[in-house]
Scaffold this motif. Structure first.
Motif, PDB file in Angstrom:
ATOM      1  N   TYR A  86       2.780   6.194   5.087  1.00  0.00           N
ATOM      2  CA  TYR A  86       2.401   5.646   3.961  1.00  0.00           C
ATOM      3  C   TYR A  86       1.198   4.966   4.131  1.00  0.00           C
ATOM      4  O   TYR A  86       0.839   4.407   5.122  1.00  0.00           O
ATOM      5  CB  TYR A  86       3.595   4.898   3.463  1.00  0.00           C
ATOM      6  CG  TYR A  86       4.750   5.622   2.980  1.00  0.00           C
ATOM      7  CD1 TYR A  86       4.864   5.892   1.835  1.00  0.00           C
ATOM      8  CD2 TYR A  86       5.631   5.762   4.018  1.00  0.00           C
ATOM      9  CE1 TYR A  86       6.143   6.835   1.424  1.00  0.00           C
ATOM     10  CE2 TYR A  86       6.900   6.388   3.788  1.00  0.00           C
ATOM     11  CZ  TYR A  86       7.252   7.020   2.498  1.00  0.00           C
ATOM     12  OH  TYR A  86       8.244   7.673   2.333  1.00  0.00           O
TER      13      TYR A  86
ATOM     14  N   ARG B 249      -1.259  -1.442   1.388  1.00  0.00           N
ATOM     15  CA  ARG B 249      -2.409  -2.206   0.826  1.00  0.00           C
ATOM     16  C   ARG B 249      -2.147  -3.623   0.920  1.00  0.00           C
ATOM     17  O   ARG B 249      -1.188  -4.142   0.160  1.00  0.00           O
ATOM     18  CB  ARG B 249      -2.828  -1.791  -0.547  1.00  0.00           C
ATOM     19  CG  ARG B 249      -4.003  -2.563  -1.354  1.00  0.00           C
ATOM     20  CD  ARG B 249      -4.236  -1.809  -2.532  1.00  0.00           C
ATOM     21  NE  ARG B 249      -4.695  -0.692  -2.494  1.00  0.00           N
ATOM     22  CZ  ARG B 249      -4.797   0.316  -3.668  1.00  0.00           C
ATOM     23  NH1 ARG B 249      -4.631  -0.108  -4.533  1.00  0.00           N
ATOM     24  NH2 ARG B 249      -5.136   1.411  -3.486  1.00  0.00           N
TER      25      ARG B 249
ATOM     26  N   GLU C 117      -6.562  -1.517   3.558  1.00  0.00           N
ATOM     27  CA  GLU C 117      -5.642  -0.270   3.510  1.00  0.00           C
ATOM     28  C   GLU C 117      -5.309  -0.055   5.041  1.00  0.00           C
ATOM     29  O   GLU C 117      -6.531   0.353   5.641  1.00  0.00           O
ATOM     30  CB  GLU C 117      -6.178   0.543   2.457  1.00  0.00           C
ATOM     31  CG  GLU C 117      -5.775   0.330   1.002  1.00  0.00           C
ATOM     32  CD  GLU C 117      -5.996   1.472   0.241  1.00  0.00           C
ATOM     33  OE1 GLU C 117      -6.449   2.632   0.646  1.00  0.00           O
ATOM     34  OE2 GLU C 117      -6.037   1.403  -1.067  1.00  0.00           O
TER      35      GLU C 117
ATOM     36  N   LYS D  24      -2.724   2.812   7.309  1.00  0.00           N
ATOM     37  CA  LYS D  24      -1.551   3.460   7.596  1.00  0.00           C
ATOM     38  C   LYS D  24      -0.363   2.868   8.192  1.00  0.00           C
ATOM     39  O   LYS D  24      -0.515   2.342   9.291  1.00  0.00           O
ATOM     40  CB  LYS D  24      -2.006   4.772   8.157  1.00  0.00           C
ATOM     41  CG  LYS D  24      -3.204   5.714   7.435  1.00  0.00           C
ATOM     42  CD  LYS D  24      -3.163   6.979   8.081  1.00  0.00           C
ATOM     43  CE  LYS D  24      -4.171   7.870   7.463  1.00  0.00           C
ATOM     44  NZ  LYS D  24      -4.335   9.278   7.900  1.00  0.00           N
TER      45      LYS D  24
ATOM     46  N   ILE E 126       1.899   2.865  -0.674  1.00  0.00           N
ATOM     47  CA  ILE E 126       1.318   3.831  -1.507  1.00  0.00           C
ATOM     48  C   ILE E 126       1.581   5.262  -0.696  1.00  0.00           C
ATOM     49  O   ILE E 126       1.367   5.359   0.261  1.00  0.00           O
ATOM     50  CB  ILE E 126      -0.210   3.799  -1.610  1.00  0.00           C
ATOM     51  CG1 ILE E 126      -0.503   2.104  -2.399  1.00  0.00           C
ATOM     52  CG2 ILE E 126      -1.035   4.735  -2.461  1.00  0.00           C
ATOM     53  CD1 ILE E 126      -2.072   1.993  -2.251  1.00  0.00           C
ATOM     54  N   ASP E 127       2.031   6.367  -1.755  1.00  0.00           N
ATOM     55  CA  ASP E 127       1.973   7.586  -1.173  1.00  0.00           C
ATOM     56  C   ASP E 127       0.711   8.193  -1.281  1.00  0.00           C
ATOM     57  O   ASP E 127       0.081   8.348  -2.003  1.00  0.00           O
ATOM     58  CB  ASP E 127       3.009   8.486  -2.561  1.00  0.00           C
ATOM     59  CG  ASP E 127       3.358   9.709  -1.869  1.00  0.00           C
ATOM     60  OD1 ASP E 127       2.619  10.358  -0.970  1.00  0.00           O
ATOM     61  OD2 ASP E 127       4.346  10.159  -2.281  1.00  0.00           O
ATOM     62  N   GLU E 128       0.241   8.592   0.055  1.00  0.00           N
ATOM     63  CA  GLU E 128      -0.916   9.215   0.441  1.00  0.00           C
ATOM     64  C   GLU E 128      -1.214  10.472  -0.503  1.00  0.00           C
ATOM     65  O   GLU E 128      -2.339  10.688  -0.811  1.00  0.00           O
ATOM     66  CB  GLU E 128      -1.180   9.568   1.759  1.00  0.00           C
ATOM     67  CG  GLU E 128      -1.319   8.376   2.604  1.00  0.00           C
ATOM     68  CD  GLU E 128      -1.584   8.624   4.256  1.00  0.00           C
ATOM     69  OE1 GLU E 128      -2.929   8.523   4.377  1.00  0.00           O
ATOM     70  OE2 GLU E 128      -0.814   9.387   4.882  1.00  0.00           O
ATOM     71  N   SER E 129      -0.042  11.162  -0.844  1.00  0.00           N
ATOM     72  CA  SER E 129      -0.488  12.409  -1.486  1.00  0.00           C
ATOM     73  C   SER E 129      -0.665  12.385  -2.842  1.00  0.00           C
ATOM     74  O   SER E 129      -1.435  13.145  -3.373  1.00  0.00           O
ATOM     75  CB  SER E 129       0.933  13.367  -1.045  1.00  0.00           C
ATOM     76  OG  SER E 129       2.054  12.974  -1.938  1.00  0.00           O
ATOM     77  N   ASN E 130      -0.104  11.363  -3.499  1.00  0.00           N
ATOM     78  CA  ASN E 130      -0.633  11.327  -5.008  1.00  0.00           C
ATOM     79  C   ASN E 130      -1.128   9.903  -5.515  1.00  0.00           C
ATOM     80  O   ASN E 130      -1.117   9.655  -6.530  1.00  0.00           O
ATOM     81  CB  ASN E 130       0.738  11.728  -5.974  1.00  0.00           C
ATOM     82  CG  ASN E 130       1.943  11.117  -5.339  1.00  0.00           C
ATOM     83  OD1 ASN E 130       1.712   9.736  -4.962  1.00  0.00           O
ATOM     84  ND2 ASN E 130       3.229  11.464  -5.633  1.00  0.00           N
ATOM     85  N   ASN E 131      -1.290   8.825  -4.423  1.00  0.00           N
ATOM     86  CA  ASN E 131      -1.830   7.696  -4.410  1.00  0.00           C
ATOM     87  C   ASN E 131      -0.949   6.805  -5.445  1.00  0.00           C
ATOM     88  O   ASN E 131      -1.334   5.717  -6.153  1.00  0.00           O
ATOM     89  CB  ASN E 131      -3.234   7.575  -5.190  1.00  0.00           C
ATOM     90  CG  ASN E 131      -4.219   6.369  -5.089  1.00  0.00           C
ATOM     91  OD1 ASN E 131      -3.920   5.996  -3.905  1.00  0.00           O
ATOM     92  ND2 ASN E 131      -4.799   6.046  -5.845  1.00  0.00           N
ATOM     93  N   ASN E 132       0.369   7.326  -5.767  1.00  0.00           N
ATOM     94  CA  ASN E 132       1.259   6.368  -6.455  1.00  0.00           C
ATOM     95  C   ASN E 132       1.682   5.188  -5.703  1.00  0.00           C
ATOM     96  O   ASN E 132       2.066   5.113  -4.449  1.00  0.00           O
ATOM     97  CB  ASN E 132       2.645   7.148  -6.912  1.00  0.00           C
ATOM     98  CG  ASN E 132       2.367   8.291  -7.998  1.00  0.00           C
ATOM     99  OD1 ASN E 132       1.276   8.103  -8.761  1.00  0.00           O
ATOM    100  ND2 ASN E 132       2.915   9.220  -7.987  1.00  0.00           N
ATOM    101  N   THR E 133       1.915   4.282  -6.240  1.00  0.00           N
ATOM    102  CA  THR E 133       2.575   2.813  -5.618  1.00  0.00           C
ATOM    103  C   THR E 133       4.079   3.337  -5.548  1.00  0.00           C
ATOM    104  O   THR E 133       4.774   3.304  -6.522  1.00  0.00           O
ATOM    105  CB  THR E 133       2.395   1.492  -6.443  1.00  0.00           C
ATOM    106  OG1 THR E 133       0.879   1.313  -6.647  1.00  0.00           O
ATOM    107  CG2 THR E 133       3.094   0.360  -5.606  1.00  0.00           C
TER     108      THR E 133
END
Length: 430
Positions: free
Chosen positions: A350, A353, A358, A360, A416-423
């Motif tokens: 993940y 932030r 930011e 990983k 944040i989910d790296e695949s879709n940028n969702n919190t």
């Protein structure tokens, strides 16, 4: 010829600063009605808004004005008669500005309440005088305490439905204090009120004469604002490096400003600072706001800092005072509220932030999950939506963090989910 008229000097009113506060409690405890009453009695409602809720109240057959409509802004909420999401409202009195967050009462909206509570400096925990301290009362109190809200106010509402009984108030207060002692909740106050009739909200009313304490608005007016109760270290996460490209103005050729918000503390020209992660040291040459050198900046001001030495600095770096530098860390223990419908996965990476930085991160361990209904610590292998747990995270690069109890700005982060940028998560560093 008559003497010139004497003009009275304007009265200087002390500004108590901005107060962000949260209202929460069990379903139908009257949160929205309380906020509506507060706005109505402080004359904070525009005439057209008042006319609109009068018409809506008539359509719904409620007779009197339904003040809860002021916060139940979504049509779906009005139709169901409940508050689904966090409703924010803004108002001011002669001495203070307010931001109110009306948090949902349902258990499945725990994540909404945590979001609303993250910036609040006071939480109003509503209790129905007929029902007393319930599971949701304890849950919301636990969450408010967990996210570091420094002041709790237990508002025992609907006193009009128990004949304004002092004995009822005293029993609920004793029950809550017993619970608070077990949870380590120290700063808590109590007030009896009737949001429907307005007793002890803005006006004292005539039916609670046995209560000698302040009204709700008096408590709000005197609650300390954020960043005022103890000295905080200077923290300035760099958001943007300003290098103007204006060939017609040679004075800007060497301009290099570092833009951001002062998250805590203060800074002035001449102060010795350290830049993280490089550790380079220098002093502040100028503090600009809107192109003007103001010489000094304080908490929550967005400014541009100019430094005496040329140092390679980029977004995500942090400028701190030399004597107050935090220790960069690559492993953290934190309390995390999981926001996503997809469970937290140990095998996934993940993004954390933290301020403007930011990095990983991977989940190293789940120490325990907190059952917010019973306050028990439970073992857990994964986190589902609305779960709150103490976890350990390993980071690919260091962050410059303070414990959340010391500094809520630099002690918090989101996942944040790296695949879709969702919190997908919100965390508080231990």
């Amino acid at each position: 010829m008559s003497a010139p008229e004497k003009i009275e000097a304007p009265v200087q009113v002390e500004d108590h600063g901005l107060l962000r506060f949260l209202t929460c409690g069990s379903v139908d405890d009257g949160k929205s009605t309380l906020i509506g009453r507060l706005l109505f009695d402080t004359k904070a409602i525009l005439a057209d808004t008042l006319q609109a809720i009068e018409r809506t109240s008539q359509k719904r057959g409620t007779g009197a004005i339904d003040l809860s409509l002021l916060t139940d802004g979504l049509q779906a909420e009005r139709e169901q008669g409940i508050t689904i999401d966090v409703a924010y409202r803004y108002f001011s009195t002669g001495t203070r500005k307010y931001i109110i967050a009306d948090a949902p009462g349902h258990e499945q909206y725990t994540r909404n309440m945590v979001t609303a509570a993250s910036t609040a400096n006071l939480a109003i925990i509503l209790v129905d005088a007929r029902k007393g301290v319930l599971t949701q009362t304890r849950r919301h109190s636990t969450l408010a305490h967990l996210v570091g809200i420094p002041h709790l106010l237990v508002a025992i509402n609907k006193m009009d439905l128990v004949d304004y009984s002092e004995q009822t108030f005293a029993k609920i207060k004793a029950d809550y204090l017993e619970f608070a002692a077990r949870q380590g909740i120290a700063d808590v106050r109590f007030i009896p009120l009737s949001a429907l009739n307005g007793d002890m909200v803005v006006e004292r009313g005539e039916r609670l004469n046995w209560y000698g304490g302040p009204t709700l608005i008096e408590i709000l007016e005197t609650t300390p604002a954020a960043h005022t109760e103890h000295a905080e270290p200077f923290r300035f996460p760099v958001q943007y490096v300003c290098r103007p490209q204006d060939s017609a103005n040679p004075e800007l050729h060497d301009y290099r400003g570092f833009m951001g918000q002062v998250e805590s503390g203060s800074i002035q020209v001449g102060d010795a600072v350290t830049v993280l992660p490089s550790g380079r040291r220098t002093t502040v040459k100028a503090v600009h706001l809107g192109g003007v050198d103001i010489g000094r900046a304080i908490t929550e001001q967005s400014v541009t800092l100019l430094l005496s030495d040329e140092i390679d600095i980029s977004r995500g770096d942090m400028i701190v005072k030399r004597a107050e530098a935090p220790t960069p860390v690559k492993e953290i223990r934190a309390t995390v509220c999981w926001l996503s419908e997809t469970p937290m996965d140990r095998a996934r990476t993940y993004l954390i932030r933290h301020t403007t930085r930011e990095v990983k991160a991977r989940l190293a361990a789940i120490a325990h999950r907190l059952d917010v209904n019973t306050q028990e610590k439970m073992p857990a292998e994964q986190l589902a939506m609305n779960d709150i747990a103490q976890v350990e995270l390993k980071l690919a690069q260091p962050i410059f963090a303070d414990p959340y109890t010391v500094n809520r700005s630099t002690g918090a982060f989101i996942l944040i989910d790296e695949s879709n940028n969702n919190t997908v998560g919100a965390g508080m560093i231990l």
